[in-house]
Design a protein around this motif. Structure first.
Motif, mmCIF file in Angstrom:
data_model
loop_
_atom_site.group_PDB
_atom_site.id
_atom_site.type_symbol
_atom_site.label_atom_id
_atom_site.label_comp_id
_atom_site.label_asym_id
_atom_site.label_seq_id
_atom_site.Cartn_x
_atom_site.Cartn_y
_atom_site.Cartn_z
ATOM 1 N N THR A 161 14.347 -36.234 29.612
ATOM 2 C CA THR A 161 13.828 -37.420 28.903
ATOM 3 C C THR A 161 14.274 -38.691 29.618
ATOM 4 O O THR A 161 13.462 -39.579 29.905
ATOM 5 N N GLU A 201 7.592 -38.471 29.512
ATOM 6 C CA GLU A 201 8.739 -39.025 28.772
ATOM 7 C C GLU A 201 8.508 -38.861 27.271
ATOM 8 O O GLU A 201 9.388 -38.409 26.536
ATOM 9 N N ARG A 205 10.845 -36.592 24.975
ATOM 10 C CA ARG A 205 11.541 -37.331 23.922
ATOM 11 C C ARG A 205 11.216 -36.738 22.557
ATOM 12 O O ARG A 205 12.075 -36.626 21.699
#
Ligand code: FE2
Ligand code: FE2
Length: 329
Positions: A161, A201, A205
């Motif tokens: 992440t 990402e 995440r």
């Protein structure tokens, strides 16, 4: 402990499938060829001449950072290997039909375009010593990459992440500097790559966000374990055959140009702490509560050191880079 983690990760397989569905279908996805002159076109010479003319606008320091990011992307085999060292999510056969394995291959397949495109761009511009770039890539893949996750899947998700966010920021910044220098094509190239990193990402995440929901103790301890080690950059073991620590030199230029700075690293940590609501986690066990306290105080401690650290990096002596025919920057 690992059986709990396995259970948690198996429990979020549905989310992994949903994120897979959000990736562009391959036949419609962008490809490196979309962004460089088409050498089969009837007017390819004119197209290529224009392309090379625009690339003359790029200053040496930006070229160095661009090469550094291209080399980093080209070490993709190390990143897929790293993912496949993670317990419970690894691709056990290489063509495993489970959602985590399909995710790891789809992610790798998207990432593979980044190195290809940057490499091709650099080659066609005629602005860099391609042989030296290639030597650096070969060294880096040989030297390897250890993100320090020790095979723990939570650690791996935390690392990835943060890393996807760091690459999104740095590609976007290189693109912005390219546009400012009057090089629109590189601006577009960096944008499309940064767009991929943003989607990755977001996926990592949300995977980790789900881990925080289901196993807050384990999640916060993984975050702490990774942040205590300081997130290692994937291209740390880069070498170009010269006597310089080329990774440190490249990082220094990136810092000076504002492409990726220590302050960016602090902001990345702050953002993830906020997104995962780390400060507000309740009913943690003793060790997890200690981990929570440590990670939440980290940005403040780093901020106090940032100015000094950045000053030191900015004062690094300028060195010749083989990538740009030995010019100094
Ligand atoms: Fe990438
Ligand atoms: Fe990425």
């Amino acid at each position: 402990m690992m059986s709990k983690k396995r259970e948690v990760l198996a429990g979020i397989a549905g989310l992994v499938d949903a994120k897979l569905a959000q990736l562009s279908p391959v036949n419609e996805a962008w490809q490196p060829s979309d962004y460089v002159p088409d050498l089969t076109a009837p007017h390819w010479v004119e197209e290529l001449t224009e392309f090379r003319k625009a690339a003359l606008e790029l200053p040496d320091d930006l070229l160095v950072v661009l090469v550094g990011t291209a080399v980093t992307e080209e070490a993709l085999p190390s990143y897929q290997t790293s993912f496949n060292r993670l317990d419970a999510v690894r691709d056990a056969t290489g063509a495993d039909p489970g959602p985590w394995a399909r995710w790891s291959r789809a992610w790798t397949a998207e990432e593979n375009r980044h190195g290809d495109l940057l490499n091709r761009y650099l080659y066609l511009t005629g602005r860099v010593d391609m042989r030296s770039v290639e030597v650096t890539i070969q060294h880096l893949i040989r030297n390897g990459f250890d993100p320090g996750h020790d095979g723990d899947p939570y650690n791996g998700l935390v690392y990835t992440t943060l890393q996807e966010q760091a690459t999104r920021l740095s590609h976007a910044k290189v693109g912005k500097l390219a546009r400012q220098a009057g090089e629109k094509v590189l601006g577009q190239i960096c944008n499309v790559i940064a767009g991929d990193e943003a989607r990755h990402e977001n996926a990592y995440r949300s995977f980790m966000g789900e881990v925080f929901e289901r196993d807050p103790d384990g999640a916060v301890m993984a975050l702490d374990a990774m942040l205590q080690k300081t997130i290692t950059m994937p291209a740390k073991l880069m070498e170009d055959g010269s006597e310089h620590n080329i990774f440190a030199c490249f990082s220094g230029v990136a810092q000076r140009l504002g492409v990726y700075t220590f302050t960016d690293y602090i902001q990345i940590i702050e953002e993830q702490l906020a997104v995962w609501n780390v400060a507000k986690l309740k009913q943690l066990s003793g060790p997890a509560a200690q981990a929570q306290e440590r990670v939440c105080s980290l940005p403040h401690a780093y901020r106090r050191r940032a100015a000094l650290y950045e000053k030191k990096l900015a004062q690094q002596p300028k060195v010749p880079f083989r990538w740009i025919q030995g010019r100094i920057t």
